[in-house]
Design a protein around this motif. Structure first.
Motif, PDB file in Angstrom:
ATOM      1  N   SER A  65       0.850  -1.197   0.000  1.00 29.60           N
ATOM      2  CA  SER A  65       0.000   0.000   0.000  1.00 29.60           C
ATOM      3  C   SER A  65       0.880   1.238   0.000  1.00 29.60           C
ATOM      4  CB  SER A  65      -0.932   0.020   1.217  1.00 29.60           C
ATOM      5  OG  SER A  65      -0.192   0.167   2.420  1.00 29.60           O
ATOM      6  N   SER A  66       0.330   2.311  -0.526  1.00 28.43           N
ATOM      7  CA  SER A  66       1.050   3.580  -0.575  1.00 28.43           C
ATOM      8  C   SER A  66       0.077   4.708  -0.321  1.00 28.43           C
ATOM      9  CB  SER A  66       1.719   3.753  -1.949  1.00 28.43           C
ATOM     10  OG  SER A  66       2.263   5.043  -2.080  1.00 28.43           O
ATOM     11  N   GLN A  67       0.405   5.547   0.635  1.00 30.57           N
ATOM     12  CA  GLN A  67      -0.441   6.701   0.942  1.00 30.57           C
ATOM     13  C   GLN A  67       0.418   7.971   0.910  1.00 30.57           C
ATOM     14  OE1 GLN A  67      -0.490   4.253   3.891  1.00 30.57           O
ATOM     15  NE2 GLN A  67      -1.712   3.016   2.481  1.00 30.57           N
ATOM     16  N   ASN A  68      -0.089   8.971   0.184  1.00 28.83           N
ATOM     17  CA  ASN A  68       0.526  10.291   0.180  1.00 28.83           C
ATOM     18  C   ASN A  68       2.034  10.213  -0.089  1.00 28.83           C
ATOM     19  OD1 ASN A  68       0.109  13.115   0.481  1.00 28.83           O
ATOM     20  ND2 ASN A  68       1.146  13.057   2.449  1.00 28.83           N
ATOM     21  N   SER A  69       2.398   9.539  -1.170  1.00 32.03           N
ATOM     22  CA  SER A  69       3.811   9.306  -1.475  1.00 32.03           C
ATOM     23  C   SER A  69       4.062   9.441  -2.970  1.00 32.03           C
ATOM     24  CB  SER A  69       4.238   7.904  -1.018  1.00 32.03           C
ATOM     25  OG  SER A  69       4.126   7.770   0.382  1.00 32.03           O
ATOM     26  N   LEU A  70       5.332   9.664  -3.326  1.00 32.59           N
ATOM     27  CA  LEU A  70       5.772   9.619  -4.712  1.00 32.59           C
ATOM     28  C   LEU A  70       6.519   8.316  -4.933  1.00 32.59           C
ATOM     29  CD1 LEU A  70       7.220  13.219  -5.360  1.00 32.59           C
ATOM     30  CD2 LEU A  70       5.000  12.322  -6.059  1.00 32.59           C
ATOM     31  N   ILE A  71       6.022   7.494  -5.849  1.00 35.84           N
ATOM     32  CA  ILE A  71       6.618   6.193  -6.144  1.00 35.84           C
ATOM     33  C   ILE A  71       7.117   6.212  -7.585  1.00 35.84           C
ATOM     34  CG2 ILE A  71       6.281   3.701  -6.146  1.00 35.84           C
ATOM     35  CD1 ILE A  71       5.826   4.979  -3.409  1.00 35.84           C
ATOM     36  N   SER A  72       8.412   6.063  -7.790  1.00 36.38           N
ATOM     37  CA  SER A  72       8.987   6.159  -9.135  1.00 36.38           C
ATOM     38  C   SER A  72       8.861   4.846  -9.893  1.00 36.38           C
ATOM     39  CB  SER A  72      10.461   6.568  -9.040  1.00 36.38           C
ATOM     40  OG  SER A  72      10.601   7.829  -8.409  1.00 36.38           O
ATOM     41  N   ASN A  73       9.179   4.921 -11.176  1.00 28.35           N
ATOM     42  CA  ASN A  73       9.111   3.739 -12.041  1.00 28.35           C
ATOM     43  C   ASN A  73      10.067   2.658 -11.550  1.00 28.35           C
ATOM     44  OD1 ASN A  73      11.067   5.743 -12.765  1.00 28.35           O
ATOM     45  ND2 ASN A  73      11.459   4.684 -14.689  1.00 28.35           N
ATOM     46  N   GLY A  74       9.660   1.406 -11.771  1.00 32.21           N
ATOM     47  CA  GLY A  74      10.490   0.261 -11.400  1.00 32.21           C
ATOM     48  C   GLY A  74      10.390  -0.168  -9.957  1.00 32.21           C
ATOM     49  N   CYS A  75       9.614   0.550  -9.119  1.00 28.04           N
ATOM     50  CA  CYS A  75       9.478   0.158  -7.708  1.00 28.04           C
ATOM     51  C   CYS A  75       8.558  -1.050  -7.573  1.00 28.04           C
ATOM     52  CB  CYS A  75       8.914   1.320  -6.881  1.00 28.04           C
ATOM     53  SG  CYS A  75      10.079   2.660  -6.613  1.00 28.04           S
ATOM     54  N   LYS A  76       8.872  -1.893  -6.601  1.00 26.90           N
ATOM     55  CA  LYS A  76       8.021  -3.053  -6.267  1.00 26.90           C
ATOM     56  C   LYS A  76       7.678  -2.956  -4.785  1.00 26.90           C
ATOM     57  CE  LYS A  76      11.208  -5.715  -8.065  1.00 26.90           C
ATOM     58  NZ  LYS A  76      11.978  -6.911  -8.488  1.00 26.90           N
ATOM     59  N   ILE A  77       6.401  -2.723  -4.499  1.00 28.83           N
ATOM     60  CA  ILE A  77       5.953  -2.433  -3.145  1.00 28.83           C
ATOM     61  C   ILE A  77       5.061  -3.562  -2.636  1.00 28.83           C
ATOM     62  CG2 ILE A  77       4.866  -0.742  -1.637  1.00 28.83           C
ATOM     63  CD1 ILE A  77       7.250   0.357  -3.209  1.00 28.83           C
ATOM     64  N   GLU A  78       5.547  -4.298  -1.651  1.00 31.03           N
ATOM     65  CA  GLU A  78       4.741  -5.321  -0.976  1.00 31.03           C
ATOM     66  C   GLU A  78       4.448  -4.922   0.462  1.00 31.03           C
ATOM     67  OE1 GLU A  78       7.247  -8.710  -1.352  1.00 31.03           O
ATOM     68  OE2 GLU A  78       6.834  -9.006  -3.487  1.00 31.03           O
ATOM     69  N   GLY A  79       5.138  -3.893   0.956  1.00 36.25           N
ATOM     70  CA  GLY A  79       4.906  -3.381   2.299  1.00 36.25           C
ATOM     71  C   GLY A  79       4.091  -2.103   2.266  1.00 36.25           C
ATOM     72  N   THR A  80       4.323  -1.204   3.228  1.00 34.18           N
ATOM     73  CA  THR A  80       3.547   0.029   3.367  1.00 34.18           C
ATOM     74  C   THR A  80       4.467   1.242   3.235  1.00 34.18           C
ATOM     75  OG1 THR A  80       1.957  -1.052   4.831  1.00 34.18           O
ATOM     76  CG2 THR A  80       2.044   1.345   4.906  1.00 34.18           C
ATOM     77  N   VAL A  81       4.063   2.165   2.389  1.00 36.32           N
ATOM     78  CA  VAL A  81       4.819   3.405   2.182  1.00 36.32           C
ATOM     79  C   VAL A  81       3.902   4.571   2.512  1.00 36.32           C
ATOM     80  CG1 VAL A  81       6.138   4.804   0.557  1.00 36.32           C
ATOM     81  CG2 VAL A  81       6.175   2.302   0.362  1.00 36.32           C
ATOM     82  N   GLN A  82       4.309   5.419   3.454  1.00 37.54           N
ATOM     83  CA  GLN A  82       3.478   6.546   3.875  1.00 37.54           C
ATOM     84  C   GLN A  82       4.305   7.839   3.890  1.00 37.54           C
ATOM     85  OE1 GLN A  82       2.195   5.214   7.753  1.00 37.54           O
ATOM     86  NE2 GLN A  82       0.359   4.225   6.946  1.00 37.54           N
ATOM     87  N   ASN A  83       3.767   8.880   3.255  1.00 28.24           N
ATOM     88  CA  ASN A  83       4.377  10.213   3.308  1.00 28.24           C
ATOM     89  C   ASN A  83       5.871  10.158   2.978  1.00 28.24           C
ATOM     90  OD1 ASN A  83       3.715  12.995   3.882  1.00 28.24           O
ATOM     91  ND2 ASN A  83       5.114  12.864   5.619  1.00 28.24           N
ATOM     92  N   SER A  84       6.206   9.484   1.878  1.00 21.29           N
ATOM     93  CA  SER A  84       7.611   9.264   1.521  1.00 21.29           C
ATOM     94  C   SER A  84       7.816   9.415   0.025  1.00 21.29           C
ATOM     95  CB  SER A  84       8.059   7.865   1.970  1.00 21.29           C
ATOM     96  OG  SER A  84       8.029   7.756   3.382  1.00 21.29           O
ATOM     97  N   VAL A  85       9.091   9.472  -0.375  1.00 20.81           N
ATOM     98  CA  VAL A  85       9.472   9.600  -1.776  1.00 20.81           C
ATOM     99  C   VAL A  85      10.436   8.470  -2.112  1.00 20.81           C
ATOM    100  CG1 VAL A  85      10.608  11.044  -3.490  1.00 20.81           C
ATOM    101  CG2 VAL A  85       9.188  12.108  -1.728  1.00 20.81           C
TER     102      VAL A  85
END
Length: 417
Positions: free
Chosen positions: A288-308
């Motif tokens: 999951s991702s909330q209020n974040s910038l996620i660039s190309n090629g990222c693989k997210i299985e955890g939690t990203v909050q208020n991050s770049v």
């Protein structure tokens, strides 16, 4: 040629510490996929200024590789150019650039060969969007010999800047460089438009070895009653010269739309860069991702909050990233937690670790003036083992490989290779 842009991009950026250990400050990644220098270059391109010189000095390789021929900014056209200028040996020997104006002075022949009517001088390490054509228009209307971009700052912060006093026509009456008791809150942004003849005159007649625009050129022109004006700028501008300002400027990008620092999604004023060819970001079933910038090629299985997150970052299941910046190619393993951390490129952080743990009770012991607000910084290529516990205000240098014997790093410590 009407106008030549010269971008000062040679500063070491010592207050960015580990992030500028192996690269010049303008080359430091920003907002995930960009570099700091991209904002000045994009402003030039969007303003229709296609003759640009980049003055480099400290560790220029990363910046040179990023710029290349200037194609992403449209500087590789037949009627445009980008030139890399470095300190070189001349009739009087060779010397490093000693000050902002000295850097320009050492390239006087380049300016004379280009023969522009105006010279736009910029810093390569500021985050902002500006159409320089409006500044040039004011410069012409005022019959100015020098126009300096300026912005009001809180009066309690004014002593950190060069401060102007101006009349009702915005002509500068007085200039104080970082005054202890400022008489105004109108601060210099380090952006200058000179008439070329006036610039060359002062570069050639002022003999200071460490010639600087703020310390020498501007005060001399004001003292001699030359036509020096300010151009007032009231939009977002940030000098990202410290860990605190760097983190803040990144996180400004993910605020609510009405609070945003710079709108990266404005199609009328794009920020250009040399992008990596990577697949789209993927957020998995457990991610999951909330209020974040996620660039190309990222693989997210955890939690990203208020991050770049920069390109190609992996965040495994159960991991959490909060209030942090993670550069490209970094791998964060399962059940690992980052809180207010800046992580450089290609770092490996093992599972079940906690980075940015505890309270910021003390500043960094070695560099208290650089790191005191609770940020933890991990340098490029570092390896953090499984089960590590790293406190706040910690500096871990690039390529450090922690192991079972030193994977607990208390608040305020520094770990070097």
């Amino acid at each position: 040629m009407e106008i030549l842009a010269m971008i000062l991009a040679g500063g070491r950026g010592s207050r960015l510490d580990i992030l500028s250990e192996k690269r010049v400050k303008p080359s430091v990644p920003f907002a995930g996929k960009f570099r700091i220098i991209d904002f000045a270059l994009s402003n030039c391109s969007n303003s229709g200024i296609y003759d640009v010189a980049l003055l480099t000095q400290y560790l220029p390789l990363s910046l040179n590789e990023h710029i290349g021929s200037g194609k992403p900014w449209d500087f590789d056209r037949r009627d445009s150019s980008i030139t890399m200028l470095q300190p070189h040996e001349g009739p009087g020997g060779s010397a490093w650039y000693q000050g902002t104006a000295d850097a320009i002075r050492q390239n006087i022949e380049f300016i004379k060969n280009k023969n522009p009517k105006y010279v736009l001088i910029l810093s390569g390490d500021h985050i902002y969007k500006m159409d320089y054509r409006w500044m040039l228009k004011e410069h012409k209307e005022n019959g100015a010999e020098l126009t300096v971009a300026a912005q009001p700052v809180p009066i309690e912060e004014a002593s950190r800047f060069g401060i102007f006093e101006v009349d009702e026509n915005k002509q500068i009456l007085d200039f104080q460089e970082k005054p202890a008791e400022p008489r105004s809150n109108l601060a210099s942004m380090g952006i200058y438009i000179f008439n070329t003849d006036a610039l060359l005159e002062y570069l050639e007649k002022l003999e200071n070895q460490d010639l600087d625009f703020g310390k020498h050129v501007i005060p001399s022109m004001i003292k001699e009653d030359r036509k020096v004006f300010v151009h007032c700028y009231d939009s977002y501008w940030m000098d990202v010269g410290t860990y605190d300002s760097y983190l803040a400027a990144n996180l400004d990008l993910i605020k609510k739309s009405e609070e945003v620092g710079i709108d990266l999604y404005d199609t009328g004023w794009k920020i250009y860069t040399r992008s990596e060819d990577l697949a789209p970001a993927r957020i998995g079933e457990t991610g999951s991702s909330q209020n974040s910038l996620i660039s190309n090629g990222c693989k997210i299985e955890g939690t990203v909050q208020n991050s770049v997150l920069g390109p190609g970052v992996t965040v495994r299941k159960g991991a959490t990233i909060r209030n942090s910046i993670v550069f490209s190619g970094t791998y964060i393993d399962e059940n690992t937690h980052l809180d207010t951390v800046i992580v450089d490129k290609k770092v490996y952080i093992g599972k079940n670790s906690f980075i940015g743990h505890g309270e910021a009770k003390v500043p960094n012991y070695e560099k208290p003036d650089v790191l005191s607000s609770g940020i933890t910084v991990i340098g490029k290529g570092a390896v953090i083992p499984e089960g590590a516990l790293i406190g706040k205000n910690v500096r871990i240098f690039g390529e450090v490989k922690l192991n079972e014997n030193n994977k607990y790093v208390p608040v305020g410590e520094t770990v070097k290779k």
